[in-house]
Scaffold this motif. Structure first.
Motif, PDB file in Angstrom:
ATOM      1  N   HIS A   1       0.817  -1.217   0.000  1.00 17.61           N
ATOM      2  CA  HIS A   1       0.000   0.000   0.000  1.00 17.61           C
ATOM      3  C   HIS A   1       0.851   1.268   0.000  1.00 17.61           C
ATOM      4  O   HIS A   1       0.297   2.366   0.046  1.00 17.61           O
ATOM      5  CB  HIS A   1      -0.901   0.019   1.239  1.00 17.61           C
ATOM      6  CG  HIS A   1      -1.766  -1.187   1.371  1.00 17.61           C
ATOM      7  ND1 HIS A   1      -2.914  -1.367   0.631  1.00 17.61           N
ATOM      8  CD2 HIS A   1      -1.647  -2.297   2.148  1.00 17.61           C
ATOM      9  CE1 HIS A   1      -3.474  -2.525   0.952  1.00 17.61           C
ATOM     10  NE2 HIS A   1      -2.725  -3.107   1.863  1.00 17.61           N
ATOM     11  N   TYR A   2       2.160   1.112  -0.064  1.00 15.33           N
ATOM     12  CA  TYR A   2       3.075   2.231   0.150  1.00 15.33           C
ATOM     13  C   TYR A   2       2.859   3.365  -0.857  1.00 15.33           C
ATOM     14  O   TYR A   2       2.698   4.528  -0.485  1.00 15.33           O
ATOM     15  CB  TYR A   2       4.512   1.700   0.077  1.00 15.33           C
ATOM     16  CG  TYR A   2       5.578   2.724   0.361  1.00 15.33           C
ATOM     17  CD1 TYR A   2       5.832   3.151   1.656  1.00 15.33           C
ATOM     18  CD2 TYR A   2       6.368   3.244  -0.669  1.00 15.33           C
ATOM     19  CE1 TYR A   2       6.828   4.081   1.927  1.00 15.33           C
ATOM     20  CE2 TYR A   2       7.356   4.172  -0.411  1.00 15.33           C
ATOM     21  CZ  TYR A   2       7.585   4.585   0.894  1.00 15.33           C
ATOM     22  OH  TYR A   2       8.554   5.506   1.148  1.00 15.33           O
ATOM     23  N   ASP A   3       2.827   3.046  -2.140  1.00 15.73           N
ATOM     24  CA  ASP A   3       2.688   4.082  -3.164  1.00 15.73           C
ATOM     25  C   ASP A   3       1.334   4.771  -3.086  1.00 15.73           C
ATOM     26  O   ASP A   3       1.245   6.003  -3.175  1.00 15.73           O
ATOM     27  CB  ASP A   3       2.890   3.483  -4.560  1.00 15.73           C
ATOM     28  CG  ASP A   3       4.328   3.037  -4.790  1.00 15.73           C
ATOM     29  OD1 ASP A   3       5.236   3.668  -4.244  1.00 15.73           O
ATOM     30  OD2 ASP A   3       4.534   2.048  -5.511  1.00 15.73           O
ATOM     31  N   LEU A   4       0.273   3.999  -2.913  1.00 20.55           N
ATOM     32  CA  LEU A   4      -1.064   4.577  -2.837  1.00 20.55           C
ATOM     33  C   LEU A   4      -1.195   5.509  -1.640  1.00 20.55           C
ATOM     34  O   LEU A   4      -1.733   6.619  -1.757  1.00 20.55           O
ATOM     35  CB  LEU A   4      -2.114   3.466  -2.751  1.00 20.55           C
ATOM     36  CG  LEU A   4      -3.567   3.925  -2.540  1.00 20.55           C
ATOM     37  CD1 LEU A   4      -4.017   4.834  -3.671  1.00 20.55           C
ATOM     38  CD2 LEU A   4      -4.489   2.713  -2.395  1.00 20.55           C
ATOM     39  N   LEU A   5      -0.679   5.092  -0.484  1.00 17.28           N
ATOM     40  CA  LEU A   5      -0.781   5.934   0.702  1.00 17.28           C
ATOM     41  C   LEU A   5       0.035   7.212   0.558  1.00 17.28           C
ATOM     42  O   LEU A   5      -0.385   8.280   1.019  1.00 17.28           O
ATOM     43  CB  LEU A   5      -0.349   5.151   1.943  1.00 17.28           C
ATOM     44  CG  LEU A   5      -1.451   4.462   2.761  1.00 17.28           C
ATOM     45  CD1 LEU A   5      -2.418   5.456   3.358  1.00 17.28           C
ATOM     46  CD2 LEU A   5      -2.199   3.441   1.928  1.00 17.28           C
ATOM     47  N   ASN A   6       1.196   7.120  -0.071  1.00 19.02           N
ATOM     48  CA  ASN A   6       1.981   8.337  -0.318  1.00 19.02           C
ATOM     49  C   ASN A   6       1.194   9.323  -1.175  1.00 19.02           C
ATOM     50  O   ASN A   6       1.198  10.538  -0.919  1.00 19.02           O
ATOM     51  CB  ASN A   6       3.303   7.992  -1.005  1.00 19.02           C
ATOM     52  CG  ASN A   6       4.330   7.468  -0.039  1.00 19.02           C
ATOM     53  OD1 ASN A   6       4.198   7.599   1.168  1.00 19.02           O
ATOM     54  ND2 ASN A   6       5.379   6.847  -0.573  1.00 19.02           N
TER      55      ASN A   6
ATOM     56  N   LEU B   1      19.455   6.104  -1.646  1.00 10.55           N
ATOM     57  CA  LEU B   1      19.374   5.361  -0.390  1.00 10.55           C
ATOM     58  C   LEU B   1      17.956   5.393   0.166  1.00 10.55           C
ATOM     59  O   LEU B   1      17.265   6.402   0.057  1.00 10.55           O
ATOM     60  CB  LEU B   1      20.326   5.955   0.643  1.00 10.55           C
ATOM     61  CG  LEU B   1      21.799   5.608   0.506  1.00 10.55           C
ATOM     62  CD1 LEU B   1      22.605   6.297   1.594  1.00 10.55           C
ATOM     63  CD2 LEU B   1      22.004   4.098   0.570  1.00 10.55           C
ATOM     64  N   GLY B   2      17.567   4.291   0.821  1.00  8.70           N
ATOM     65  CA  GLY B   2      16.206   4.195   1.325  1.00  8.70           C
ATOM     66  C   GLY B   2      15.236   4.325   0.176  1.00  8.70           C
ATOM     67  O   GLY B   2      14.228   5.017   0.263  1.00  8.70           O
ATOM     68  N   CYS B   3      15.520   3.615  -0.899  1.00  8.07           N
ATOM     69  CA  CYS B   3      14.827   3.861  -2.168  1.00  8.07           C
ATOM     70  C   CYS B   3      13.372   3.439  -2.149  1.00  8.07           C
ATOM     71  O   CYS B   3      12.602   3.863  -3.018  1.00  8.07           O
ATOM     72  CB  CYS B   3      15.563   3.174  -3.310  1.00  8.07           C
ATOM     73  SG  CYS B   3      15.514   1.361  -3.262  1.00  8.07           S
ATOM     74  N   GLY B   4      12.965   2.600  -1.191  1.00  9.47           N
ATOM     75  CA  GLY B   4      11.577   2.167  -1.165  1.00  9.47           C
ATOM     76  C   GLY B   4      11.200   1.474  -2.463  1.00  9.47           C
ATOM     77  O   GLY B   4      11.906   0.582  -2.936  1.00  9.47           O
ATOM     78  N   THR B   5      10.111   1.906  -3.068  1.00 11.06           N
ATOM     79  CA  THR B   5       9.662   1.288  -4.315  1.00 11.06           C
ATOM     80  C   THR B   5      10.311   1.919  -5.542  1.00 11.06           C
ATOM     81  O   THR B   5       9.928   1.604  -6.675  1.00 11.06           O
ATOM     82  CB  THR B   5       8.134   1.358  -4.433  1.00 11.06           C
ATOM     83  OG1 THR B   5       7.712   2.717  -4.325  1.00 11.06           O
ATOM     84  CG2 THR B   5       7.467   0.537  -3.337  1.00 11.06           C
ATOM     85  N   GLY B   6      11.270   2.819  -5.340  1.00 12.45           N
ATOM     86  CA  GLY B   6      12.143   3.245  -6.427  1.00 12.45           C
ATOM     87  C   GLY B   6      11.735   4.488  -7.195  1.00 12.45           C
ATOM     88  O   GLY B   6      12.246   4.716  -8.293  1.00 12.45           O
ATOM     89  N   ASP B   7      10.869   5.339  -6.640  1.00 14.32           N
ATOM     90  CA  ASP B   7      10.475   6.556  -7.360  1.00 14.32           C
ATOM     91  C   ASP B   7      11.682   7.416  -7.718  1.00 14.32           C
ATOM     92  O   ASP B   7      11.857   7.832  -8.867  1.00 14.32           O
ATOM     93  CB  ASP B   7       9.505   7.396  -6.515  1.00 14.32           C
ATOM     94  CG  ASP B   7       8.093   6.843  -6.497  1.00 14.32           C
ATOM     95  OD1 ASP B   7       7.820   5.878  -7.241  1.00 14.32           O
ATOM     96  OD2 ASP B   7       7.266   7.367  -5.739  1.00 14.32           O
TER      97      ASP B   7
ATOM     98  N   MET C   1      10.716  -4.185  -0.231  1.00 11.01           N
ATOM     99  CA  MET C   1      10.620  -2.936  -0.983  1.00 11.01           C
ATOM    100  C   MET C   1      11.392  -3.051  -2.298  1.00 11.01           C
ATOM    101  O   MET C   1      10.955  -2.559  -3.345  1.00 11.01           O
ATOM    102  CB  MET C   1      11.169  -1.769  -0.160  1.00 11.01           C
ATOM    103  CG  MET C   1      10.231  -1.251   0.913  1.00 11.01           C
ATOM    104  SD  MET C   1       8.875  -0.305   0.196  1.00 11.01           S
ATOM    105  CE  MET C   1       8.063   0.279   1.698  1.00 11.01           C
ATOM    106  N   LEU C   2      12.540  -3.708  -2.255  1.00  7.67           N
ATOM    107  CA  LEU C   2      13.366  -3.832  -3.452  1.00  7.67           C
ATOM    108  C   LEU C   2      12.704  -4.709  -4.513  1.00  7.67           C
ATOM    109  O   LEU C   2      12.891  -4.483  -5.708  1.00  7.67           O
ATOM    110  CB  LEU C   2      14.739  -4.400  -3.078  1.00  7.67           C
ATOM    111  CG  LEU C   2      15.578  -3.514  -2.155  1.00  7.67           C
ATOM    112  CD1 LEU C   2      16.883  -4.225  -1.792  1.00  7.67           C
ATOM    113  CD2 LEU C   2      15.865  -2.175  -2.802  1.00  7.67           C
ATOM    114  N   VAL C   3      11.936  -5.701  -4.096  1.00 12.42           N
ATOM    115  CA  VAL C   3      11.195  -6.516  -5.061  1.00 12.42           C
ATOM    116  C   VAL C   3      10.239  -5.635  -5.852  1.00 12.42           C
ATOM    117  O   VAL C   3      10.159  -5.718  -7.091  1.00 12.42           O
ATOM    118  CB  VAL C   3      10.437  -7.654  -4.341  1.00 12.42           C
ATOM    119  CG1 VAL C   3       9.515  -8.384  -5.317  1.00 12.42           C
ATOM    120  CG2 VAL C   3      11.414  -8.630  -3.701  1.00 12.42           C
TER     121      VAL C   3
END
Length: 224
Positions: free
Chosen positions: A27-32, A61-67, A89-91
């Motif tokens: 849900h990370y991208d949607l919540l952001n 660094l701390g790239c999360g989902t890579g935006d 997150m890297l997947v």
């Protein structure tokens, strides 16, 4: 301030943060997008522009989902590496980079306090909403400086503390919206209660600039 982190060892904070981000990957991208009305994407583009990645070897660094990682490549990065200490997150980041057709981007598990890279490896280093989550901010910036080539740039995008009446108003709104959205969308109110608390307990822009300067950087600037 988040009482959990004032009452428990530093090592437990790192474990808590890793577990929390592992839970919310889906849900990370949607919540952001919902919490910032999509503005986080604009902030990330500005951060990458400040890093001047064209023709550079870049680390996110701390790239999360890579935006930011993908934006570094879009803005001309020659070789771009995204690092995060949450493998899940890297997947997601790798899948998004493949879908975008970016062949100069790679990802690796990386702890910001002990980077798996040689000295002088990168022309620019970026981070987005990472630094307030590390257990030793000064050490993180020293590691960034270690892997940065002479004359390189570090760009840090953060949700810093804002003092005064407006800051309290913004924090109150962020706290309420984050909890509600976290519960409804992600089913994890605790994780999204952490986000505003960590921002409120974090440094002000001026204080963070001092930490960066003390880590050995020159010409430190910030924009709110």
């Amino acid at each position: 301030m988040n009482e959990r982190f004032t009452l428990t060892p530093i090592e437990e904070k790192a474990s808590y943060v890793r577990a929390m981000f592992t839970r919310i990957v889906g849900h990370y991208d949607l919540l952001n997008d919902l919490m910032t009305a999509g503005r986080h994407r604009h902030w990330k583009r500005l951060a990458v522009r400040a890093a001047e990645p064209d023709g550079s070897d870049a680390l996110d660094l701390g790239c999360g989902t890579g935006d930011i990682t993908r934006e570094l490549a879009r803005q001309g990065g020659r070789r771009v590496i995204g690092g995060d200490f949450v493998p899940e997150m890297l997947v997601a980041a790798e899948a998004r980079a493949r879908a975008a057709g970016l062949d100069n981007v790679s990802f690796t598990v990386a702890d910001a306090l002990a980077l798996p890279f040689a000295d002088d490896s990168f022309d620019c280093v970026t981070s987005g909403f990472l630094v307030r989550n590390v257990t030793d901010q000064a050490a993180a910036f020293r590691e960034m400086r270690r892997v940065l080539r002479p004359g390189g740039r570090v760009v840090c995008l953060e949700a810093a503390r804002r003092d005064g009446p407006l800051g309290r108003l913004l924090h109150g709104g962020f706290t309420v919206s984050a909890r509600i959205l976290g519960r409804i969308v992600a089913g994890d109110a605790a994780a999204y209660a952490y986000l505003p608390r960590s921002a409120a307990a974090f440094a002000s822009p001026h204080e963070l600039a001092a930490v960066i300067a003390n880590a050995g950087f020159e010409r430190v600037q910030y924009r709110t």
